[in-house]
Design a protein around this motif. Structure first.
Motif, short mmCIF file in Angstrom:
data_model
loop_
_atom_site.label_atom_id
_atom_site.label_comp_id
_atom_site.label_asym_id
_atom_site.label_seq_id
_atom_site.Cartn_x
_atom_site.Cartn_y
_atom_site.Cartn_z
N ALA A 1 36.60 41.96 24.64
CA ALA A 1 36.38 42.38 26.03
C ALA A 1 36.71 41.24 27.00
O ALA A 1 37.29 41.47 28.07
N ARG B 1 40.32 40.72 28.00
CA ARG B 1 40.89 41.73 28.90
C ARG B 1 40.38 41.61 30.33
O ARG B 1 40.93 42.23 31.23
N THR B 2 39.31 40.81 30.55
CA THR B 2 38.73 40.70 31.88
C THR B 2 39.41 39.60 32.67
O THR B 2 40.26 38.86 32.17
N ARG B 3 39.01 39.47 33.91
CA ARG B 3 39.51 38.39 34.77
C ARG B 3 38.36 37.43 35.07
O ARG B 3 38.20 36.98 36.19
N GLY B 4 37.58 37.12 34.05
CA GLY B 4 36.46 36.22 34.20
C GLY B 4 36.90 34.77 34.23
O GLY B 4 38.10 34.46 34.30
N ARG C 1 37.42 32.77 28.85
CA ARG C 1 38.48 33.60 28.28
C ARG C 1 39.29 32.81 27.26
O ARG C 1 39.64 33.32 26.19
#
Length: 508
Positions: free
Chosen positions: A400, A403-406, A411
């Motif tokens: 997950a 796939r995020t923009r954290g 990441r």
């Protein structure tokens, strides 16, 4: 690099050579061209944050080389009462005299002066020091105090690099870099000169300043003069960390801590080259570590000392200690004191650790209310990947996060984790992200994570987007005949190496 806030998982083995870094060199008369640094956050004591500027490795080498060229010219200009970042004489792998020794001498000299003169202590520090430094003013100060004709070109190039590298306009230089530490130290020369002329008992260690005064009125005057001297450099003192105390005030020990006799006793035993004496220090270290962790007010200096020694002992060949009670006492610190994460994870990587203890690390990274610090997440995910802890919950969260923009470091660590512990399908999906991301930090993580992907995938998803620097990394990884390298293991120590390289007692 061992103390980097975001250590490279393979210690830049692909780039730490002359051929790889020469692409970033600048010929005379050329403009220095570098990328803007990425800004990450690191938790400080008290749950505040400091910034970390993450640039390319070759740029970092270039920055260090520029400062190496001028540092020997500036160090003799600094007053002896400046203890920090003094150039080490003779041949050494490290630029400065040992920082811990400098801190110890700074505290000891200030305490001795305060006690012998029965004076008043003025203790303060500079607010937001590194991020408040004006790059243009730094360059002009270096040219004003140094041999201008000799250093002009190097200072100009350093200014160009910092202005392009640092994301805050004209202010802020990279923290946790020896080159920056030296420049910041030299930047205060005019302040040192002003204060030394007026106050005989002035001491400075980077941004920590101590002045021993005659009385409280004298201390107030010294503080006024210091603030005015700093103002010329667009700096100010930290009001909350400014204290005026009589020599016999019990709070003096908080600001000028006396030597810890238990640390000195344990350190003496551990430094002994006699195995029997060394072993006598081990139960004392274990007891002291547990007492430190169980204290209501954990002593940061003592905890760092314990973690440093524990981590090194775990790497000594032939010595195996049952540290389980220590490990179990350390794990709650990940929640309560996130700024201790880096030394704790260094210990966890080297210690014999069981699945239940690693399960607590897993629970921390999976708790969205706790895992809010990208720096902490980076270290914990790497520790889990190093131990190859695979659970459905961890794999699901890592997928997950890719796939995020954290936050970029979180990441990147999740990508590395999936490279080591995930499936071939995970690595295929990670490879597809290479052309989409802009962060060099993330791109490097993807290159490391996708070592086992088929060549056809690399040709489609990675090769078209490589730069000269990333191409050398990709070639280095693909040409290796050994198995993929995701993390560098801490190298084991022989007993003699343990004794020879043992650091001095840790200061702050």
């Amino acid at each position: 690099m061992s103390d980097d806030w975001f250590p490279d998982p393979i210690r830049f083995k692909d780039q730490a050579n002359q051929k790889s870094v020469l692409w970033g060199s600048v010929a005379p008369g050329q403009t220095c061209v570098v990328r803007r640094s990425e800004v990450f956050n690191v938790p400080k004591v008290g749950f505040t944050l400091r910034y970390a500027l993450q640039g390319m490795f070759s740029e970092r080498v270039f920055y260090q080389a520029l400062v190496d060229a001028i540092a020997p010219l500036y160090d003799p200009l600094l007053d002896p009462r400046v203890y920090s970042c003094r150039i080490r004489s003779g041949r050494s792998d490290y630029m400065f005299c040992p920082p811990v020794v400098a801190w110890r001498d700074f505290i000891a000299d200030a305490r001795e002066t305060l006690s012998s003169r029965r004076g008043v202590l003025l203790k303060t520090d500079i607010q937001n020091y590194y991020e408040s430094i004006s790059i243009g003013l730094l360059a002009s100060e270096l040219l004003r105090i140094g041999p201008k004709r000799t250093v002009q070109e190097t200072v100009d190039t350093t200014q160009q690099l910092l202005l392009q590298w640092c994301p805050y306009g004209d202010h802020g230089i990279p923290q946790n870099r020896d080159a920056s530490a030296f420049l910041a130290n030299a930047f205060l020369k005019s302040v040192d000169n002003t204060m030394v002329r007026r106050y005989e008992h002035y001491f400075r260690l980077m941004d920590d300043i101590v002045i021993v005064c005659r009385d409280h009125l004298h201390a107030r005057k010294a503080l006024r003069d210091l603030v005015i001297a700093l103002r010329r450099l667009r700096l100010n003192v930290n009001t909350k960390k400014t204290h005026i105390l009589s020599y016999d005030d019990e709070k003096v020990d908080e600001h000028l801590p006396p030597p810890n006799r238990r640390i000195e006793e344990i350190d003496t035993l551990l430094k002994s080259r006699r195995l029997s004496t060394f072993k006598r220090g081990l139960p004392l270290l274990r007891e002291f570590t547990l007492e430190t962790l169980q204290s209501d007010d954990v002593d940061e200096t003592a905890l760092r000392f314990c973690l440093n020694r524990l981590e090194r002992i775990n790497r000594v060949r032939g010595i195996r200690i049952a540290w389980k009670p220590v490990t179990e006492a350390l794990l709650p610190q990940l929640r309560d004191r996130p700024w201790t994460t880096a030394p704790i994870t260094k210990y966890l990587v080297t210690a014999p650790i069981d699945s239940s203890q690693l399960g607590e690390v897993e629970r921390v990274v999976l708790d969205r209310h706790v895992a809010i610090y990208e720096w902490q997440n980076y270290h914990l995910w790497i520790a889990l990947g190093y131990h190859e802890i695979k659970t459905k919950a961890l794999l699901h969260r890592a997928r997950a996060m890719t796939r995020t923009r954290g936050p970029v470091p979180t990441r990147a660590a999740a990508i590395l984790y999936l490279g080591k512990c995930g499936t071939s399908a995970d690595r295929e999906k990670i490879a597809k992200e290479y052309g989409r991301v802009r962060s060099p930090f993330l791109k490097r993580a993807i290159l490391l994570a996708t070592q086992k992907t088929p060549k056809s995938t690399a040709r489609r998803q990675i090769l078209p987007y490589l730069t000269p620097e990333t191409r050398s990394t990709h070639q280095w990884l693909t040409r290796r005949e050994a198995s993929p390298i995701y993390y560098v293991k801490p190298y084991p120590l022989t007993p003699s190496e343990f004794f020879d390289d043992l650091p001095s007692i840790s200061g702050p």
